[in-house]
Design an enzyme around this catalytic site. Sequence first.
Site, PDB file in Angstrom:
ATOM      1  N   PRO A   1       0.827  -1.218   0.000  1.00 29.76           N
ATOM      2  CA  PRO A   1       0.000   0.000   0.000  1.00 29.76           C
ATOM      3  C   PRO A   1       0.858   1.264   0.000  1.00 29.76           C
ATOM      4  CG  PRO A   1      -0.200  -1.187   2.105  1.00 29.76           C
ATOM      5  CD  PRO A   1       0.595  -2.049   1.190  1.00 29.76           C
TER       6      PRO A   1
ATOM      7  N   GLU B   1       3.381  -6.887   8.288  1.00 28.17           N
ATOM      8  CA  GLU B   1       3.665  -5.455   8.078  1.00 28.17           C
ATOM      9  C   GLU B   1       4.578  -5.221   6.874  1.00 28.17           C
ATOM     10  OE1 GLU B   1       2.211  -2.930   9.945  1.00 28.17           O
ATOM     11  OE2 GLU B   1       1.071  -4.672  10.637  1.00 28.17           O
TER      12      GLU B   1
ATOM     13  N   ARG C   1      -3.499  -8.978 -20.439  1.00 29.02           N
ATOM     14  CA  ARG C   1      -4.410  -8.666 -21.544  1.00 29.02           C
ATOM     15  C   ARG C   1      -3.778  -7.729 -22.565  1.00 29.02           C
ATOM     16  NH1 ARG C   1      -7.117  -3.913 -20.971  1.00 29.02           N
ATOM     17  NH2 ARG C   1      -9.012  -4.507 -22.078  1.00 29.02           N
TER      18      ARG C   1
ATOM     19  N   ASP D   1      -9.906   1.423 -24.188  1.00 27.81           N
ATOM     20  CA  ASP D   1     -10.051   1.279 -22.734  1.00 27.81           C
ATOM     21  C   ASP D   1     -10.094   2.635 -22.064  1.00 27.81           C
ATOM     22  OD1 ASP D   1      -9.762  -1.439 -22.962  1.00 27.81           O
ATOM     23  OD2 ASP D   1      -7.677  -1.487 -22.293  1.00 27.81           O
TER      24      ASP D   1
HETATM   25  N1  ADE Z   1      -0.881  -5.066   0.093  1.00 27.61           N
HETATM   26  C1  ADE Z   1      -1.765  -4.616   1.014  1.00 27.61           C
HETATM   27  N2  ADE Z   1      -2.508  -3.629   0.519  1.00 27.61           N
HETATM   28  C2  ADE Z   1      -2.086  -3.395  -0.757  1.00 27.61           C
HETATM   29  C3  ADE Z   1      -2.444  -2.478  -1.774  1.00 27.61           C
HETATM   30  N3  ADE Z   1      -3.397  -1.561  -1.607  1.00 27.61           N
HETATM   31  N4  ADE Z   1      -1.800  -2.549  -2.951  1.00 27.61           N
HETATM   32  C4  ADE Z   1      -0.814  -3.461  -3.135  1.00 27.61           C
HETATM   33  N5  ADE Z   1      -0.427  -4.337  -2.216  1.00 27.61           N
HETATM   34  C5  ADE Z   1      -1.045  -4.321  -1.036  1.00 27.61           C
END
Ligand code: ADE
Length: 277
Positions: free
Chosen positions: A92, A119, A161, A176
């Site tokens: 994230p 984590e 794709r 797209d």
């Molecule tokens: N791992 C946990 N959340 C994630 C996200 N939003 N994007 C990529 N990998 C992740």
Amino acid sequence: MRLDVVTIFPEYLEPLNVSLVGKARARGRLDVNVHDLRSWTYDRHNTVDDTPYGGGPGMVMKTEPWGDALDSALADGYEVGAHSPALIVPTPSGRPFTQELAVELSERPWLVFTPARYEGIDRRVMDEYATRMPVYEVSIGDYVLAGGEAAVLVITEAVARLLPGVLGNAESHRDDSFAPGAMANLLEGPVYTKPPEWRGHGIPDVLLSGHHGKIARWRRDEAMRRTTANRPDLIERCDPATLDKKDREMLSILGWSPDPEGHSSGRFWRRSEGVEQ
Ligand code: ADE
């Protein structure tokens, strides 16, 4: 293209056997190798995580299993003569995954994914492989998943794709949403197929007119309508040079104007709330 995925949940990657990615594998366009990270642990409990230095909640994935697993996956490829792997680290905290990045990754011969749990992975793993190959830390959106495996499936499908010979119709991804080109940065509008009447709902007349120019214009107007409603940020960022006169008229009808309130970029801004979409 070759894909390697190192994970503590190999079964999570089963969807890579079905649908578009599965077909790409069957056709030989994709060579997918899933590795169990725990195969590179040597203690009774197959430990892959430990407490974070500096304290704090959660656990951190250990350097040694990742290093051994990645060395093994990479060595295998080098032996058979494949080159230029790139490491894809779903997190994230990564850069946003976009269509542009999907195109960039689709041009690489070999992607190695490291979906993490807990984590995340000890930073030294990414630093070590960054000395040998490009490392992309990628987020698929502003939310936190329990692990990176779902992100691997998302990225793989978006990339697969785009590979030549994978989509039935080679033109399919030209239109797209987010594809580079004239329609760049507008969302695609609605689509319809037979029957022409369903539960009292018809088809917009223009789509039955056979008039290609009018149909193209209608599609563009609907794309504007949907983009202003769902992704106003895309309109604000839109290069005014990509808008024609009819686009500007449509934006005006939808409540957008160029440069109100002292801006001088030619970009469009929403005039006021409460304009009918
Ligand atoms: N791992 C946990 N959340 C994630 C996200 N939003 N994007 C990529 N990998 C992740």
